[in-house]
Design a protein around this motif. Structure first.
Motif, short mmCIF file in Angstrom:
data_model
loop_
_atom_site.label_atom_id
_atom_site.label_comp_id
_atom_site.label_asym_id
_atom_site.label_seq_id
_atom_site.Cartn_x
_atom_site.Cartn_y
_atom_site.Cartn_z
N UNK A 185 7.95 66.79 29.74
CA UNK A 185 7.23 65.91 29.02
C UNK A 185 8.35 66.18 28.10
N UNK A 186 9.03 64.37 27.80
CA UNK A 186 9.72 63.71 26.58
C UNK A 186 8.89 62.41 25.80
N UNK A 187 9.28 62.77 24.90
CA UNK A 187 8.77 61.26 24.41
C UNK A 187 9.33 60.22 24.25
N UNK A 188 10.80 60.21 24.37
CA UNK A 188 11.80 58.97 24.64
C UNK A 188 12.73 59.03 26.28
N UNK A 189 13.47 58.02 26.45
CA UNK A 189 14.09 58.20 26.78
C UNK A 189 15.63 59.45 26.49
N UNK A 190 15.45 59.06 24.86
CA UNK A 190 16.64 59.60 24.68
C UNK A 190 16.68 61.25 25.02
N UNK B 161 17.72 66.50 27.47
CA UNK B 161 16.97 67.31 28.42
C UNK B 161 17.22 67.46 30.05
N UNK B 162 17.80 66.31 30.65
CA UNK B 162 17.37 66.35 31.98
C UNK B 162 18.75 67.37 32.71
N UNK B 163 19.54 67.73 31.91
CA UNK B 163 20.20 68.75 33.26
C UNK B 163 20.42 69.76 32.75
N UNK B 164 19.23 70.04 31.47
CA UNK B 164 19.18 71.86 31.14
C UNK B 164 17.74 71.74 32.41
N UNK B 165 17.34 70.79 32.73
CA UNK B 165 16.07 71.22 33.23
C UNK B 165 15.86 71.12 35.05
N UNK B 166 16.86 70.01 35.82
CA UNK B 166 16.46 69.98 36.74
C UNK B 166 15.82 69.76 37.79
N UNK B 167 14.46 68.47 37.31
CA UNK B 167 13.20 67.97 37.88
C UNK B 167 13.56 67.80 39.27
N UNK B 168 13.00 67.80 39.80
CA UNK B 168 12.25 67.36 41.25
C UNK B 168 11.88 66.38 41.54
N UNK B 169 11.36 65.85 40.46
CA UNK B 169 11.11 64.21 40.46
C UNK B 169 10.34 64.09 39.25
N UNK B 170 10.31 63.01 38.68
CA UNK B 170 10.53 61.76 37.62
C UNK B 170 9.28 61.16 37.15
N UNK B 171 8.71 60.96 35.91
CA UNK B 171 6.95 60.10 36.21
C UNK B 171 7.56 59.50 34.64
N UNK B 172 7.43 58.84 35.03
CA UNK B 172 8.12 57.20 33.98
C UNK B 172 7.28 56.87 33.39
N UNK B 173 7.53 56.44 32.26
CA UNK B 173 6.31 54.97 31.77
C UNK B 173 7.58 54.04 31.87
N UNK B 174 6.85 52.89 32.08
CA UNK B 174 7.51 51.63 32.03
C UNK B 174 7.75 50.87 31.08
N UNK B 175 6.47 50.93 30.48
CA UNK B 175 7.48 50.31 28.65
C UNK B 175 7.33 51.56 27.98
N UNK B 176 8.63 51.03 27.10
CA UNK B 176 8.99 52.33 26.15
C UNK B 176 9.43 51.61 25.12
N UNK B 177 8.98 51.94 23.95
CA UNK B 177 10.48 51.48 23.00
C UNK B 177 12.08 51.56 23.12
#
Length: 122
Positions: A31-36, A41-57
């Motif tokens: 889990x990540x608390x922000x888009x940044x 980390x996305x490149x190192x983790x290489x997920x099979x699926x994204x689960x994204x909050x719609x509204x974030x600061x």
């Protein structure tokens, strides 16, 4: 195991989602608390699926997904959105961006894993 990258700025919801998915037994959740943070980390983790909050600061879920889609290795990773915005226009916008599913908050923790798995399999 299905590798899932969760991007959610509300720490309580993040914890609930992570626990719900881990209890399902088929998900390895980072889990990540922000888009940044997710972009770092996305490149190192290489997920099979994204689960994204719609509204974030600072960077919304749709903005994060657009950035992920710019990376060839991530272009086809399924994306699912979590949102409290239940407007049909919001769902249509997210589907147009390439979301496999939109899950509305408040969600049911007991079925979240099954919802995510069903969306991936579609």
């Amino acid at each position: 195991m299905i590798k899932l990258l969760l991007v959610e700025n509300d720490l309580d919801i993040c914890e609930l989602v992570r626990l719900s998915l881990e209890l399902h037994g088929e998900f390895d959740v980072v889990d990540c608390s922000s888009g940044e943070e997710a972009l770092r980390i996305v490149g190192d983790y290489r997920p099979d699926v994204f689960l994204l909050d719609f509204m974030m600061p600072e960077m919304s879920g749709p903005q994060v997904l657009k950035r992920f889609r710019e990376v060839p290795e991530l272009a086809d990773v399924p994306a699912i959105f979590l949102t409290a915005r239940t407007w049909e226009a919001t769902k249509s916008e997210l589907i147009d961006l390439g979301a496999k599913e939109v899950i509305y908050k408040p969600f049911k923790p007991t079925i979240l894993g099954a919802q995510v798995k069903a969306a991936i399999e579609r």
